[in-house]
Design a protein around this motif. Structure first.
Motif, PDB file in Angstrom:
ATOM      1  N   MET A   1     -29.252  13.144  15.919  1.00 30.94           N
ATOM      2  CA  MET A   1     -30.389  13.349  15.022  1.00 30.94           C
ATOM      3  C   MET A   1     -31.593  12.621  15.585  1.00 30.94           C
ATOM      4  N   GLU A   2     -32.724  13.278  15.504  1.00 31.81           N
ATOM      5  CA  GLU A   2     -33.971  12.683  15.977  1.00 31.81           C
ATOM      6  C   GLU A   2     -34.366  11.503  15.089  1.00 31.81           C
ATOM      7  N   GLU A   7     -35.932   9.054   9.822  1.00 29.46           N
ATOM      8  CA  GLU A   7     -36.954   8.318   9.075  1.00 29.46           C
ATOM      9  C   GLU A   7     -37.418   9.105   7.851  1.00 29.46           C
ATOM     10  N   ARG A   8     -37.657  10.410   8.027  1.00 32.22           N
ATOM     11  CA  ARG A   8     -38.079  11.250   6.897  1.00 32.22           C
ATOM     12  C   ARG A   8     -37.013  11.274   5.807  1.00 32.22           C
ATOM     13  N   PHE A   9     -35.760  11.528   6.207  1.00 30.17           N
ATOM     14  CA  PHE A   9     -34.687  11.607   5.214  1.00 30.17           C
ATOM     15  C   PHE A   9     -34.436  10.266   4.541  1.00 30.17           C
ATOM     16  N   THR A  10     -34.597   9.195   5.284  1.00 27.67           N
ATOM     17  CA  THR A  10     -34.468   7.857   4.679  1.00 27.67           C
ATOM     18  C   THR A  10     -35.528   7.673   3.606  1.00 27.67           C
ATOM     19  N   TRP A  11     -36.760   8.087   3.904  1.00 26.42           N
ATOM     20  CA  TRP A  11     -37.833   7.974   2.912  1.00 26.42           C
ATOM     21  C   TRP A  11     -37.512   8.820   1.681  1.00 26.42           C
ATOM     22  N   TYR A  12     -37.072  10.076   1.889  1.00 27.58           N
ATOM     23  CA  TYR A  12     -36.734  10.947   0.762  1.00 27.58           C
ATOM     24  C   TYR A  12     -35.635  10.330  -0.100  1.00 27.58           C
ATOM     25  N   MET A  13     -34.609   9.803   0.533  1.00 24.01           N
ATOM     26  CA  MET A  13     -33.503   9.211  -0.225  1.00 24.01           C
ATOM     27  C   MET A  13     -33.956   7.963  -0.986  1.00 24.01           C
ATOM     28  N   ARG A  14     -34.774   7.149  -0.365  1.00 23.65           N
ATOM     29  CA  ARG A  14     -35.277   5.953  -1.046  1.00 23.65           C
ATOM     30  C   ARG A  14     -36.142   6.331  -2.232  1.00 23.65           C
ATOM     31  N   GLU A  15     -36.997   7.341  -2.061  1.00 28.78           N
ATOM     32  CA  GLU A  15     -37.866   7.784  -3.153  1.00 28.78           C
ATOM     33  C   GLU A  15     -37.034   8.378  -4.286  1.00 28.78           C
ATOM     34  N   GLN A  16     -36.068   9.224  -3.938  1.00 28.31           N
ATOM     35  CA  GLN A  16     -35.191   9.827  -4.954  1.00 28.31           C
ATOM     36  C   GLN A  16     -34.408   8.742  -5.695  1.00 28.31           C
ATOM     37  N   SER A  17     -33.912   7.780  -4.951  1.00 30.44           N
ATOM     38  CA  SER A  17     -33.159   6.682  -5.561  1.00 30.44           C
ATOM     39  C   SER A  17     -34.037   5.881  -6.522  1.00 30.44           C
TER      40      SER A  17
END
Length: 148
Positions: A1-2, A7-17
């Motif tokens: 994974m790039e 980084e994008r998915f980490t941000w999405y998961m943190r925001e969703q959480s």
């Protein structure tokens, strides 16, 4: 994974959480509970009938001592009651008092409507991918974070 994708998915998961925690904190406050108590109540509600304190501890990742405090508070608030296991009188089960819980169902309707709105943007094939992702995320997270 790039790295950028991670980084994008980490941000999405943190925001969703963060949004999820704040939503449940708000709901719990309206119910007169802590967010932990509200989520443990949710776990008990989704079980097939009355559940042991030990099972709530397993599902939540909390210690049995912490779960005893949760159950005490939920019982005082009228959301659950302790009952004897009909098959083993030595065991105590936690039974959700449905009538008290149902009066708060409307609080979750906004989340349900949001889910309906979001899912309406995806076709059946996409929904299958999203569902597979969520199932793997839950399974992996539970294994690595809750069950440790």
């Amino acid at each position: 994974m790039e790295p950028e994708a991670l980084e994008r998915f980490t941000w999405y998961m943190r925001e969703q959480s963060a949004l999820t925690v704040m939503f449940h904190t708000k709901i719990a406050d309206q119910m007169g509970l802590s967010a932990t108590d509200e989520k443990c109540l949710d776990l008990a509600m989704r079980a097939d009938g009355p559940v042991t304190a030990g099972r709530i501890a397993e599902l939540s990742g909390l210690s049995t001592g912490a779960v005893t405090g949760v159950i005490d508070r939920l019982e005082r608030a009228g959301f659950v009651r302790r009952v004897r296991d009909p098959h083993d009188r030595r065991k105590v089960l936690v039974e959700v008092t449905i009538a008290d819980v149902e009066k708060f169902g409307h609080l979750f309707e906004v989340a349900r409507q949001s889910l309906i709105e979001v899912l309406s943007h995806f076709g059946e094939d996409e929904l299958q991918v999203i569902e597979r992702y969520l199932q793997l995320q839950i399974e992996t997270f539970r294994k690595r974070v809750i069950d440790t």
